[in-house]
Design a protein around this motif. Sequence first.
Motif, PDB file in Angstrom:
ATOM      1  N   ALA A 146       0.855  -1.192   0.000  1.00 58.33           N
ATOM      2  CA  ALA A 146       0.000   0.000   0.000  1.00 58.33           C
ATOM      3  C   ALA A 146       0.887   1.237   0.000  1.00 58.33           C
ATOM      4  O   ALA A 146       2.086   1.173   0.308  1.00 58.33           O
ATOM      5  N   GLU A 147       0.296   2.386  -0.337  1.00 59.07           N
ATOM      6  CA  GLU A 147       0.995   3.671  -0.298  1.00 59.07           C
ATOM      7  C   GLU A 147       0.369   4.540   0.776  1.00 59.07           C
ATOM      8  O   GLU A 147      -0.863   4.624   0.877  1.00 59.07           O
ATOM      9  N   GLY A 193      -4.269  -6.627  11.022  1.00 55.08           N
ATOM     10  CA  GLY A 193      -4.603  -5.424  10.269  1.00 55.08           C
ATOM     11  C   GLY A 193      -4.724  -5.758   8.805  1.00 55.08           C
ATOM     12  O   GLY A 193      -5.621  -6.505   8.399  1.00 55.08           O
ATOM     13  N   LEU A 194      -3.781  -5.238   8.000  1.00 61.27           N
ATOM     14  CA  LEU A 194      -3.807  -5.518   6.564  1.00 61.27           C
ATOM     15  C   LEU A 194      -2.768  -6.558   6.147  1.00 61.27           C
ATOM     16  O   LEU A 194      -2.764  -6.978   4.994  1.00 61.27           O
ATOM     17  N   ALA A 195      -1.899  -6.956   7.071  1.00 65.81           N
ATOM     18  CA  ALA A 195      -0.882  -7.972   6.800  1.00 65.81           C
ATOM     19  C   ALA A 195      -0.033  -7.607   5.581  1.00 65.81           C
ATOM     20  O   ALA A 195       0.265  -8.452   4.734  1.00 65.81           O
ATOM     21  N   LEU A 196       0.380  -6.347   5.506  1.00 61.37           N
ATOM     22  CA  LEU A 196       1.168  -5.877   4.374  1.00 61.37           C
ATOM     23  C   LEU A 196       2.634  -6.279   4.522  1.00 61.37           C
ATOM     24  O   LEU A 196       3.135  -6.469   5.631  1.00 61.37           O
ATOM     25  N   GLU A 197       3.327  -6.356   3.390  1.00 69.98           N
ATOM     26  CA  GLU A 197       4.760  -6.569   3.376  1.00 69.98           C
ATOM     27  C   GLU A 197       5.516  -5.270   3.105  1.00 69.98           C
ATOM     28  O   GLU A 197       6.686  -5.139   3.491  1.00 69.98           O
ATOM     29  N   ARG A 198       4.841  -4.305   2.451  1.00 72.34           N
ATOM     30  CA  ARG A 198       5.510  -3.073   2.032  1.00 72.34           C
ATOM     31  C   ARG A 198       4.530  -1.905   2.096  1.00 72.34           C
ATOM     32  O   ARG A 198       3.380  -2.022   1.659  1.00 72.34           O
ATOM     33  N   ILE A 199       4.982  -0.790   2.652  1.00 69.35           N
ATOM     34  CA  ILE A 199       4.238   0.469   2.619  1.00 69.35           C
ATOM     35  C   ILE A 199       5.141   1.507   1.969  1.00 69.35           C
ATOM     36  O   ILE A 199       6.237   1.782   2.466  1.00 69.35           O
ATOM     37  N   SER A 200       4.720   2.057   0.861  1.00 72.38           N
ATOM     38  CA  SER A 200       5.529   3.025   0.135  1.00 72.38           C
ATOM     39  C   SER A 200       5.048   4.453   0.406  1.00 72.38           C
ATOM     40  O   SER A 200       3.943   4.671   0.909  1.00 72.38           O
ATOM     41  N   TRP A 201       5.898   5.387   0.077  1.00 70.87           N
ATOM     42  CA  TRP A 201       5.626   6.824   0.245  1.00 70.87           C
ATOM     43  C   TRP A 201       6.184   7.549  -0.955  1.00 70.87           C
ATOM     44  O   TRP A 201       7.204   7.149  -1.525  1.00 70.87           O
TER      45      TRP A 201
END
Length: 203
Positions: free
Chosen positions: A91-92, A123-131
């Motif tokens: 997600a971003e 939560g969302l069980a993400l591997e990566r959060i970008s900006w």
Amino acid sequence: MEHRVLSNGTIWLSAPTADDVDAITECCQDPAIAEWVTIPVPYVRDSAVTFLEEMVVPGWAARSPTWAIRPRAGAPVVGMIGLGEQDESAAEIGFWLAPAQRSRGLMTQAVELVCEFGFHADGLALERISWRAFVGNYASAAVVRRAGFRYEGMSRLGSIQRGRRRDHWLAARLRTDPPGPSDDWPAQFISARTPSTQGPGVP
């Protein structure tokens, strides 16, 4: 997905509602927000209504939650932060903060809360959060650097804002990255003054 309230006892993040329209509209009159965020200009009350109806509601119905930032439970909105789904594990993040609340560390706390939720299995069980942020938005860069994001470079004319293409910076935090400030950013970010706090992802 169900609405989730996030708090560390200092700030409260909750889904914005129709009761927040006037406060959102007032905050978005700030020229600095208009400079760095992809919001309509001029920003009128109908802009906030459209934001709620076309971004917030469908976002929570999917996997792109948006939270209003509040100094206490039930308090007026002072900022906005959200995660925009890119795929099932990425997600971003995007955010903005009202002028009177800047330089107090509130946005860094909000980013850390949202990242914790994004990465957590419950939560969302993400591997990566970008900006990403338009080049020149050192305040936004300072926030994510303090929150553990690692600098990844610049994309030339990589974003569009109200019909004009602009360069943007890139950074990201992985679920496996250690907590705390990242020390791998170029020197220009370490020494830059940071008078505002916005990111392009949350109109």
